[in-house]
Design a protein around this motif. Sequence first.
Motif, PDB file in Angstrom:
ATOM      1  N   ALA A  82       0.834  -1.209   0.000  1.00 51.46           N
ATOM      2  CA  ALA A  82       0.000   0.000   0.000  1.00 51.46           C
ATOM      3  C   ALA A  82       0.868   1.258   0.000  1.00 51.46           C
ATOM      4  N   TYR A  83       1.981   1.216   0.737  1.00 48.74           N
ATOM      5  CA  TYR A  83       2.893   2.360   0.769  1.00 48.74           C
ATOM      6  C   TYR A  83       3.402   2.671  -0.641  1.00 48.74           C
ATOM      7  N   LYS A  84       3.826   1.653  -1.364  1.00 47.93           N
ATOM      8  CA  LYS A  84       4.340   1.847  -2.725  1.00 47.93           C
ATOM      9  C   LYS A  84       3.279   2.471  -3.631  1.00 47.93           C
ATOM     10  N   GLN A  85       2.061   1.988  -3.526  1.00 48.25           N
ATOM     11  CA  GLN A  85       0.981   2.537  -4.353  1.00 48.25           C
ATOM     12  C   GLN A  85       0.711   4.003  -4.005  1.00 48.25           C
ATOM     13  N   LEU A  86       0.674   4.297  -2.706  1.00 44.53           N
ATOM     14  CA  LEU A  86       0.363   5.663  -2.277  1.00 44.53           C
ATOM     15  C   LEU A  86       1.496   6.640  -2.560  1.00 44.53           C
ATOM     16  N   ILE A  87       2.750   6.222  -2.401  1.00 42.24           N
ATOM     17  CA  ILE A  87       3.860   7.136  -2.686  1.00 42.24           C
ATOM     18  C   ILE A  87       3.957   7.368  -4.187  1.00 42.24           C
ATOM     19  N   THR A  88       3.617   6.351  -4.987  1.00 43.04           N
ATOM     20  CA  THR A  88       3.574   6.519  -6.441  1.00 43.04           C
ATOM     21  C   THR A  88       2.492   7.513  -6.828  1.00 43.04           C
ATOM     22  N   LEU A  89       1.312   7.363  -6.249  1.00 42.00           N
ATOM     23  CA  LEU A  89       0.211   8.281  -6.528  1.00 42.00           C
ATOM     24  C   LEU A  89       0.559   9.703  -6.096  1.00 42.00           C
ATOM     25  N   ALA A 140      11.139  16.183  -6.317  1.00 48.56           N
ATOM     26  CA  ALA A 140      12.410  15.444  -6.360  1.00 48.56           C
ATOM     27  C   ALA A 140      12.515  14.514  -5.151  1.00 48.56           C
ATOM     28  N   VAL A 141      12.134  15.002  -3.991  1.00 47.91           N
ATOM     29  CA  VAL A 141      12.142  14.158  -2.791  1.00 47.91           C
ATOM     30  C   VAL A 141      11.147  13.010  -2.956  1.00 47.91           C
ATOM     31  N   LEU A 142       9.967  13.296  -3.497  1.00 49.39           N
ATOM     32  CA  LEU A 142       8.979  12.241  -3.726  1.00 49.39           C
ATOM     33  C   LEU A 142       9.516  11.184  -4.681  1.00 49.39           C
ATOM     34  N   VAL A 147      11.629   5.733  -5.635  1.00 51.13           N
ATOM     35  CA  VAL A 147      12.688   4.797  -6.007  1.00 51.13           C
ATOM     36  C   VAL A 147      13.046   3.901  -4.816  1.00 51.13           C
ATOM     37  N   ARG A 148      13.162   4.508  -3.642  1.00 49.99           N
ATOM     38  CA  ARG A 148      13.479   3.713  -2.444  1.00 49.99           C
ATOM     39  C   ARG A 148      12.383   2.701  -2.127  1.00 49.99           C
ATOM     40  N   THR A 159      11.142   5.904  10.072  1.00 43.85           N
ATOM     41  CA  THR A 159      10.036   6.735   9.590  1.00 43.85           C
ATOM     42  C   THR A 159      10.466   8.179   9.326  1.00 43.85           C
ATOM     43  N   ILE A 160      11.673   8.526   9.692  1.00 38.62           N
ATOM     44  CA  ILE A 160      12.134   9.920   9.552  1.00 38.62           C
ATOM     45  C   ILE A 160      12.015  10.419   8.110  1.00 38.62           C
ATOM     46  N   PRO A 161      12.491   9.693   7.092  1.00 34.22           N
ATOM     47  CA  PRO A 161      12.380  10.232   5.727  1.00 34.22           C
ATOM     48  C   PRO A 161      10.932  10.515   5.298  1.00 34.22           C
ATOM     49  N   ILE A 162      10.021   9.603   5.560  1.00 33.67           N
ATOM     50  CA  ILE A 162       8.628   9.840   5.149  1.00 33.67           C
ATOM     51  C   ILE A 162       8.012  10.958   5.986  1.00 33.67           C
ATOM     52  N   GLU A 163       8.376  11.077   7.247  1.00 34.00           N
ATOM     53  CA  GLU A 163       7.854  12.160   8.080  1.00 34.00           C
ATOM     54  C   GLU A 163       8.345  13.519   7.595  1.00 34.00           C
TER      55      GLU A 163
END
Length: 187
Positions: A82-89, A140-142, A147-148, A159-163
Amino acid sequence: MMTMNAPKNKLHPHKYSLWIAMASITMMFIGFTSAYVVKRSQANWLAFELPTIFYVSTVLILLSSLTIYLAGRQFKARNMSAYKQLITLTALLGIGFVVCQFMGFADLKSNGLPLSSTVSASFIYVIVGAHVLHVLGGVAVLMVMFVRAFRTRIRTYSTIPIEVASTYWHFVDGLWIYLLIFFSLAR
């Protein structure tokens, strides 16, 4: 005997740096919009209508704030699918926002607000352009987060990077809402 324990509620250095950067960016945009208010009393000031595409871009950036929030929740729950789908969106919505902004610039130019024509044109292009540059940094961060997310192996579940990315993305979202309201009212 006393032991030295680190405070548990200490703000992570990346988060601290982000908050300092966001405060600086906020001051810059307050300065831009204050100068806009002062300069619009000049005789050569040209009033303009905001292109409709700016409202479409607003919907996109609001949706992207929702999707990055949900992505962060899924990451914390370690639901990587779900994370991959949502970060892609989120990344796609961010790119859509930037595309709509460029379409808005083209609309302004084709409707008689060329870049160097008046002080008012210069202000709109500088203010919205500066926001677009900040959004491009966020995109660019997104893209890095994207990619990650699709690496075959996750090394840590920090969780620091996503936060940090989420906080910044919500910030540019709020900044755009402020600018849209400002330009709607301060023509």
